[in-house]
Design an enzyme around this catalytic site. Structure first.
Site, PDB file in Angstrom:
ATOM      1  N   LYS A 176       4.531  -4.916   4.277  1.00  0.00           N
ATOM      2  CA  LYS A 176       3.621  -5.928   4.808  1.00  0.00           C
ATOM      3  C   LYS A 176       4.296  -7.284   5.040  1.00  0.00           C
ATOM      4  O   LYS A 176       3.702  -8.159   5.673  1.00  0.00           O
ATOM      5  CB  LYS A 176       2.422  -6.089   3.883  1.00  0.00           C
ATOM      6  CG  LYS A 176       1.520  -4.854   3.802  1.00  0.00           C
ATOM      7  CD  LYS A 176       0.860  -4.559   5.123  1.00  0.00           C
ATOM      8  CE  LYS A 176      -0.199  -3.463   4.965  1.00  0.00           C
ATOM      9  NZ  LYS A 176      -0.952  -3.226   6.212  1.00  0.00           N
TER      10      LYS A 176
ATOM     11  N   SER B  25       0.612   4.376  -2.669  1.00  0.00           N
ATOM     12  CA  SER B  25       0.476   4.830  -1.283  1.00  0.00           C
ATOM     13  C   SER B  25       1.714   5.588  -0.832  1.00  0.00           C
ATOM     14  O   SER B  25       1.619   6.530  -0.029  1.00  0.00           O
ATOM     15  CB  SER B  25       0.209   3.641  -0.357  1.00  0.00           C
ATOM     16  OG  SER B  25       1.280   2.725  -0.358  1.00  0.00           O
TER      17      SER B  25
END
Length: 466
Positions: free
Chosen positions: A51, A282
């Site tokens: 991110k 994740s």
């Protein structure tokens, strides 16, 4: 020494210059069927996740279009890593950052954000889009109430997929020599899928985009049927959704796998043991789906997936045996008695305890370090008492300071010797009476101390059994 391959990366002027150009490794010790599987290590970005790319892209786009002024305020809804990426960029650029995050977010992420001076607002993770306490709705409302603030909105911001289309995907293409049969991604905001998928559609049409989706998310059903029902819940952070994000171009997906929380956690832990890569929850989901896809092939393929973030953000969760036990992920045998409620046994080193010949200073430090208020006192495996904060206070009250002689008092002289115990083979119905006395349940097997059961342990047991 003059070999260019041995040259170190150059000195850079800012942590922002370290975003991207992440390394890739090949999986060697897991069953990949006939395929070769490669991991792009996005955990090597300065903020610890993929991110960072998105955060820089969205902030720079807001600067370019004039919506973000010098000294302005950035507001975002995030499950964690986008917030950390935004903090990484905003802090260095001098912007104030307010993040609205669901309460399932890992504690390490919250501590990391607050250490960077971010204003973190926790909200509920059990409500859906349209509810005033849903994290995205809450962030949008907040942005409207603060003059000069912008709501970044990673779910609709075109600078999100643009970051992956112009950096992540070209890097993968270059590192793989242009030969890629499949890329396995997750969808949180949709930027990774859409950015990489668009690039591959132009430059490598043979490359399939494979979706890894947590059980409970609606995205796998949507890929299979074009429709979806009500979302469930899942523990994995950062991916899975209860709606289709505007940034998620779902028609790019050729195959989708639904991965349970347990399989995600097990796979992430396996990755650490077998490949030495410390990855987040994740990443476990993505790797599990990638392994399924690889094992289903009948001829060799070249497959890429992502290590989205570092597992250092989950040490108190998925890499914590107590947390695994609390969620029923520890694969232990069940007995139908109090043994089922003990997350970790004393004999396995799972109980914070003290000995009668230790000092009160040792006991105090142990309580403080573990954030607990009482300690079982154990001597050669036998429970001989219990020591709580009131016992310590009664023994040391009036001492000049924490280094005074009263803190050298032995635990055995200050502890409460008369303790109520339960046998490990007793049923759960023995617990309410203990809790009604405002005690924890001290469980023994004959004379041997087994472990401790708290109210939270009982509540969790009832939750798992429901």
């Amino acid at each position: 020494m003059n070999d260019p391959k041995s040259a170190l990366p150059p000195v850079v002027g800012s942590a922002l210059d370290l975003i991207g150009r992440t390394p890739m490794i090949e999986v060697r010790n897991l069953d990949t069927g006939p395929c070769r599987l490669f991991l792009k290590l996005e955990n090597q970005n300065p903020g610890g996740s993929i991110k960072d790319r998105v955060a820089r892209s969205m902030i720079e786009a807001a600067e370019a279009d004039g919506s973000l002024k010098p000294g302005g305020t950035i507001i975002e809804a995030t499950a964690g890593n986008t917030g950390l990426g935004l903090a990484q960029v905003a802090t260095l650029k001098g912007y104030k950052l307010i993040l609205v995050v669901p309460d399932k977010m890992a504690r390490e992420k919250i501590l990391h954000l607050r250490a960077m001076g971010v204003d973190v607002r926790l909200t509920r993770s059990d409500v859906g889009k349209g509810h005033p306490e849903y994290y995205q709705d809450m962030a949008q409302t907040l942005a409207q109430s603060i003059p000069g603030a912008i709501y970044v909105n990673q779910f609709e911001n075109p600078a999100n997929p643009h970051a992956h289309e112009t950096t992540t995907a070209p890097e993968i293409f270059e590192q793989m020599g242009g030969d890629i049969d499949a890329v396995v991604v997750g969808v949180g905001s949709g930027g990774t899928l859409t950015g990489i998928g668009r690039f591959m559609a132009r430059h490598s049409p043979k490359t399939q985009m494979v979706l890894a989706d947590p059980v409970g998310s609606i995205l796998c059903d949507y890929v299979a049927t074009g429709t979806y029902g009500e979302a469930g819940s899942w523990i994995v952070e950062g991916i899975g959704e209860d709606f289709i994000p505007a940034n998620a171009q779902m028609d790019l997906v050729s195959k989708a796998y639904s991965i349970s929380d347990r399989e995600s956690v097990d796979t992430a832990r396996l990755l650490l043991r077998k490949e030495g890569v410390l990855a987040g929850s994740s990443s476990g989901t993505l790797l599990a789906a990638a392994l399924r896809w690889c094992q289903a092939q009948t001829e060799p393929k070249r497959v890429v997936t992502l290590v989205c973030d570092t597992g250092a953000k989950y040490l108190t969760k998925m890499f914590n045996d107590m947390w695994l036990a609390a969620h029923g992920f520890d694969h232990r045998e069940l007995h139908g008695d109090l043994r089922d409620l003990i997350a970790k046994r004393y004999a396995d080193g799972g109980v914070v305890a003290i000995g009668p010949d230790d000092t009160l200073l040792t006991a105090y430090n142990r309580m403080r370090g573990s954030d607990i208020s009482q300690l079982p006192v154990v001597d050669h495996g036998k429970l001989v008492g219990i020591l709580d904060e009131s016992d310590i206070l009664a023994a040391v009250e009036g001492a000049d300071d924490d280094r005074g002689p009263k803190f050298k008092t032995l635990v055995g002289k200050a502890m409460t010797k008369a303790v109520n115990t339960l046998q490990s083979t007793q049923g759960v119905d023995a617990l309410p009476e203990v809790f009604d006395r405002d005690e924890v349940a001290l469980v023994c097997d004959g004379d041997e101390f087994v472990g401790v059961i708290t109210r939270v342990d009982l509540i969790n047991h009832l939750r798992l059994a429901s």
